[in-house]
Design a protein around this motif. Structure first.
Motif, PDB file in Angstrom:
ATOM      1  N   ARG A 263     -54.020  80.268  -6.841  1.00 58.77           N
ATOM      2  CA  ARG A 263     -54.365  81.639  -6.456  1.00 58.77           C
ATOM      3  C   ARG A 263     -55.717  81.976  -7.065  1.00 58.77           C
ATOM      4  O   ARG A 263     -55.988  81.652  -8.220  1.00 58.77           O
ATOM      5  CB  ARG A 263     -53.322  82.626  -6.980  1.00 58.77           C
ATOM      6  CG  ARG A 263     -52.015  82.523  -6.272  1.00 58.77           C
ATOM      7  CD  ARG A 263     -51.078  83.607  -6.730  1.00 58.77           C
ATOM      8  NE  ARG A 263     -49.790  83.418  -6.093  1.00 58.77           N
ATOM      9  CZ  ARG A 263     -48.664  83.928  -6.551  1.00 58.77           C
ATOM     10  NH1 ARG A 263     -48.665  84.646  -7.657  1.00 58.77           N
ATOM     11  NH2 ARG A 263     -47.539  83.723  -5.914  1.00 58.77           N
TER      12      ARG A 263
ATOM     13  N   ALA B 117     -58.950  85.050  -7.439  1.00 59.41           N
ATOM     14  CA  ALA B 117     -59.366  86.448  -7.322  1.00 59.41           C
ATOM     15  C   ALA B 117     -60.862  86.516  -7.634  1.00 59.41           C
ATOM     16  O   ALA B 117     -61.330  85.891  -8.591  1.00 59.41           O
ATOM     17  CB  ALA B 117     -58.579  87.314  -8.290  1.00 59.41           C
TER      18      ALA B 117
ATOM     19  N   LEU C 208     -64.197  86.870  -2.038  1.00 59.49           N
ATOM     20  CA  LEU C 208     -63.951  85.443  -2.176  1.00 59.49           C
ATOM     21  C   LEU C 208     -64.690  84.680  -1.085  1.00 59.49           C
ATOM     22  O   LEU C 208     -64.770  85.140   0.050  1.00 59.49           O
ATOM     23  CB  LEU C 208     -62.455  85.135  -2.047  1.00 59.49           C
ATOM     24  CG  LEU C 208     -61.591  85.326  -3.280  1.00 59.49           C
ATOM     25  CD1 LEU C 208     -60.137  85.093  -2.942  1.00 59.49           C
ATOM     26  CD2 LEU C 208     -62.012  84.386  -4.384  1.00 59.49           C
TER      27      LEU C 208
ATOM     28  N   SER D  29     -57.602  83.424  -0.531  1.00 62.62           N
ATOM     29  CA  SER D  29     -57.207  83.830  -1.879  1.00 62.62           C
ATOM     30  C   SER D  29     -56.129  82.931  -2.450  1.00 62.62           C
ATOM     31  O   SER D  29     -55.850  82.967  -3.633  1.00 62.62           O
ATOM     32  CB  SER D  29     -56.729  85.284  -1.880  1.00 62.62           C
ATOM     33  OG  SER D  29     -55.587  85.404  -1.056  1.00 62.62           O
TER      34      SER D  29
END
Length: 152
Positions: free
Chosen positions: A130, A132, A139, A143
Motif C-alpha cells: 500500500r 500513500a 501518486l 495506491s
C-alpha cells in the motif's frame, strides 16, 4: 537445432528426444511433392517414416496420460493455486511469529520508498503493497499493488 533451442529455453544440458514431421509429405499430392522436393521425395518419405516410427515407439514405451483442454484443467489449476497461497500464508505467519511481529498488524516493512521518480510512503504487508503520497501530491500509479503469488 530444435534440441539446442529447448536446452537454451529450459536452461538444461539434457539431450531431449525430438522429431520433425513435415506435414506437407502427408497432405500434398504426389505431383506437388515432386515439384517441391524434386528427386528427394523418396528420401523425404523414408525420413518421415523413420520419424513416425520414433513417435510410435515412444508412445508404446510411455505411460499414458490424459490431455485436458484449458477450460477442463482450470478448476484443478485454481485448486493448486489456492493450496499454494494457503501454504504461503502459513509460512508467512510462522515467519512473523518467529520474528515477533504482530500478525494482526501484518506489516512486514514500513517507510519511504522511491517509486516512479517520486518518494511515497509504503506499507509492505502480506500479499500487497500500500502506498500513500506526501501531502499535496498525487501518486504516480495505483495506491495498492497486489503481490499475491509473487516470490521475492
Amino acid at each position: 537445432v530444435m534440441v539446442g533451442e529447448l536446452r537454451k529455453l529450459l536452461g538444461s544440458s539434457i539431450d531431449f528426444p525430438c522429431v520433425f514431421l513435415d506435414n506437407d509429405l502427408n497432405t500434398l499430392e504426389d505431383e506437388k511433392l515432386r515439384v517441391l522436393y524434386q528427386n528427394e521425395v523418396d528420401t523425404m518419405m523414408h525420413e518421415f517414416e523413420v520419424e513416425m516410427d520414433k513417435v510410435y515407439a515412444f508412445m508404446h514405451r510411455s505411460t499414458p496420460f490424459q490431455c485436458q483442454d484449458v477450460q477442463a484443467a482450470m478448476p484443478e489449476k485454481d485448486k493448486l493455486k489456492e493450496n499454494i497461497l494457503h501454504l504461503t500464508e502459513v509460512a508467512i505467519e510462522q515467519i512473523e511469529k518467529d520474528l515477533g511481529r504482530d500478525k494482526k498488524q501484518g506489516v512486514l516493512r514500513r517507510g519511504l520508498i522511491r517509486w516512479r521518480g517520486h518518494w511515497v510512503w509504503g506499507d509492505l504487508r502480506r500479499q500487497h503493497l500500500r502506498m500513500a503520497p506526501p501531502e499535496n501530491e498525487e501518486l504516480p500509479g495505483p495506491s495498492e499493488i497486489d503481490l499475491c503469488g509473487c516470490v521475492c
